[in-house]
Design a protein around this motif. Sequence first.
Motif, short mmCIF file in Angstrom:
data_model
loop_
_atom_site.label_atom_id
_atom_site.label_comp_id
_atom_site.label_asym_id
_atom_site.label_seq_id
_atom_site.Cartn_x
_atom_site.Cartn_y
_atom_site.Cartn_z
N ASN A 137 0.85 -1.19 0.00
CA ASN A 137 0.00 0.00 0.00
C ASN A 137 0.88 1.24 0.00
O ASN A 137 1.76 1.40 0.86
CB ASN A 137 -0.92 0.01 1.23
N ILE A 138 0.67 2.11 -0.97
CA ILE A 138 1.36 3.41 -1.03
C ILE A 138 0.35 4.48 -0.64
O ILE A 138 -0.76 4.53 -1.18
CB ILE A 138 1.93 3.67 -2.43
N TYR A 139 0.72 5.33 0.30
CA TYR A 139 -0.19 6.35 0.79
C TYR A 139 0.54 7.69 0.93
O TYR A 139 1.78 7.75 0.88
CB TYR A 139 -0.79 5.94 2.14
N GLY A 140 -0.21 8.74 1.09
CA GLY A 140 0.42 10.05 1.22
C GLY A 140 -0.48 11.07 1.89
O GLY A 140 -1.70 10.90 1.96
N GLU A 141 0.15 12.10 2.40
CA GLU A 141 -0.54 13.24 2.99
C GLU A 141 0.18 14.51 2.52
O GLU A 141 1.38 14.65 2.73
CB GLU A 141 -0.52 13.16 4.52
N ILE A 142 -0.55 15.39 1.86
CA ILE A 142 0.02 16.64 1.37
C ILE A 142 -0.74 17.79 2.03
O ILE A 142 -1.97 17.85 2.00
CB ILE A 142 -0.09 16.74 -0.15
N TYR A 143 0.02 18.69 2.65
CA TYR A 143 -0.58 19.81 3.36
C TYR A 143 -0.09 21.14 2.79
O TYR A 143 1.06 21.25 2.34
CB TYR A 143 -0.24 19.76 4.85
N GLY A 144 -0.96 22.11 2.84
CA GLY A 144 -0.58 23.48 2.50
C GLY A 144 -1.34 24.43 3.40
O GLY A 144 -2.51 24.19 3.72
N ASP A 145 -0.70 25.48 3.86
CA ASP A 145 -1.38 26.40 4.75
C ASP A 145 -0.91 27.82 4.50
O ASP A 145 0.14 28.06 3.89
CB ASP A 145 -1.17 26.02 6.22
#
Length: 382
Positions: A30-38
């Motif tokens: 399983n390949i997963y990710g979290e991308i944040y911008g603020d």
Amino acid sequence: MKKILFSLIMALVTVPAFAVEFESGDFKANIYGEIYGDAFYTYSEGYGESSNSFGSQTFVGSSLLGVELSYGSVSATFEAGIGDPVRKYFLTYRIGGADDHYVVIGRDTTIAAYSFGMVSNDFQALNDLGTLADNRRLQLRYGIGGFELAIIIPTLGGGWNADNTDDTGYQLSQTDTDGNNIVTAFNVLPRVELAYTYSTDYIEFKVFGAYGAYLYSDNNNIANDKVFHSYNAGFGGQANFGNSFLQFTGWYGANLDLMDALGNYKSRAVGVSPSNSKKISMFLDDGVTKAENIQSAGIAIGLGHTFNEKYTPQIGIGYTLNFGDGYDKIDDSLGAYLNCFIQINDWFAITPEIAYINKMQDSAGEKEGYDFIAGVMASVIF
């Protein structure tokens, strides 16, 4: 500008297509990710001065890409980030194939903390403002039926994995009370962390504790070696009432900056220059190493409610105080937040927030001022 905005929107829309799940017999990937911008505006006032700033932190601080490989009862997890290039890498063995009986070895999140709420300042989560922070550290952890025991090795792996020792910028006083230079070294022993979590559909309740011994040694042999004791004990959890929830934590400890669970100590101790910003004060008295150990306590509470499974407004407040024998006054701080988690679709959400941090007074009794923060965070999770 329109082409840039269109490209950004298309990139966000197509991100979930990169999520990969593969299964063949007992093997899974399983390949997963979290991308944040603020984007947050901060107005600060303290010690008679004020300032304005506007910036972003979470893209570099918290965005990640991870992969989990598993075969039968064994799994391997690896996470890469930007600010911390190698965030996590650990093996998990589920004893007898059970989810609640396992051994973990590698770099994973520490367990002696509970935080929540505030998303600004790169998910500050009221840390230093009523909650303790967890960290990613090399460890050997055993878990069974909600109970966990971890041996944390905070110095292996260099600066990305170290606690607040010399290799991450932590420096003890380098002069004695007469202004003579001394050279210091800091040797950190493994520490122990414990936690027990009880969970149902209605409540999650966690109790935790940690202890570590940190040895200070003077390379010039001017002073005696000194051992610092760093520890905490506390609780935290969440109670659910239909679509509403209540979050809470409370704790007590000492010298918590050494394990990076707390970082807002101010050093205005007896025998230390007021300009000294060291977190634990060390100086020489007739050739004997002296230290001002700092005790801490905190409490925080948060409340939220979910509407239509899409909108979750939350409000919370926390308070931390630090005190020690060498201080004139209590060094304390208070924080509060109001935000709303808005789930746009299965993988994209935004969270507007306003937050207030009152640094109150330092350990010399001087008012430190406050910060007012307002902005929004966006998250893409797949």
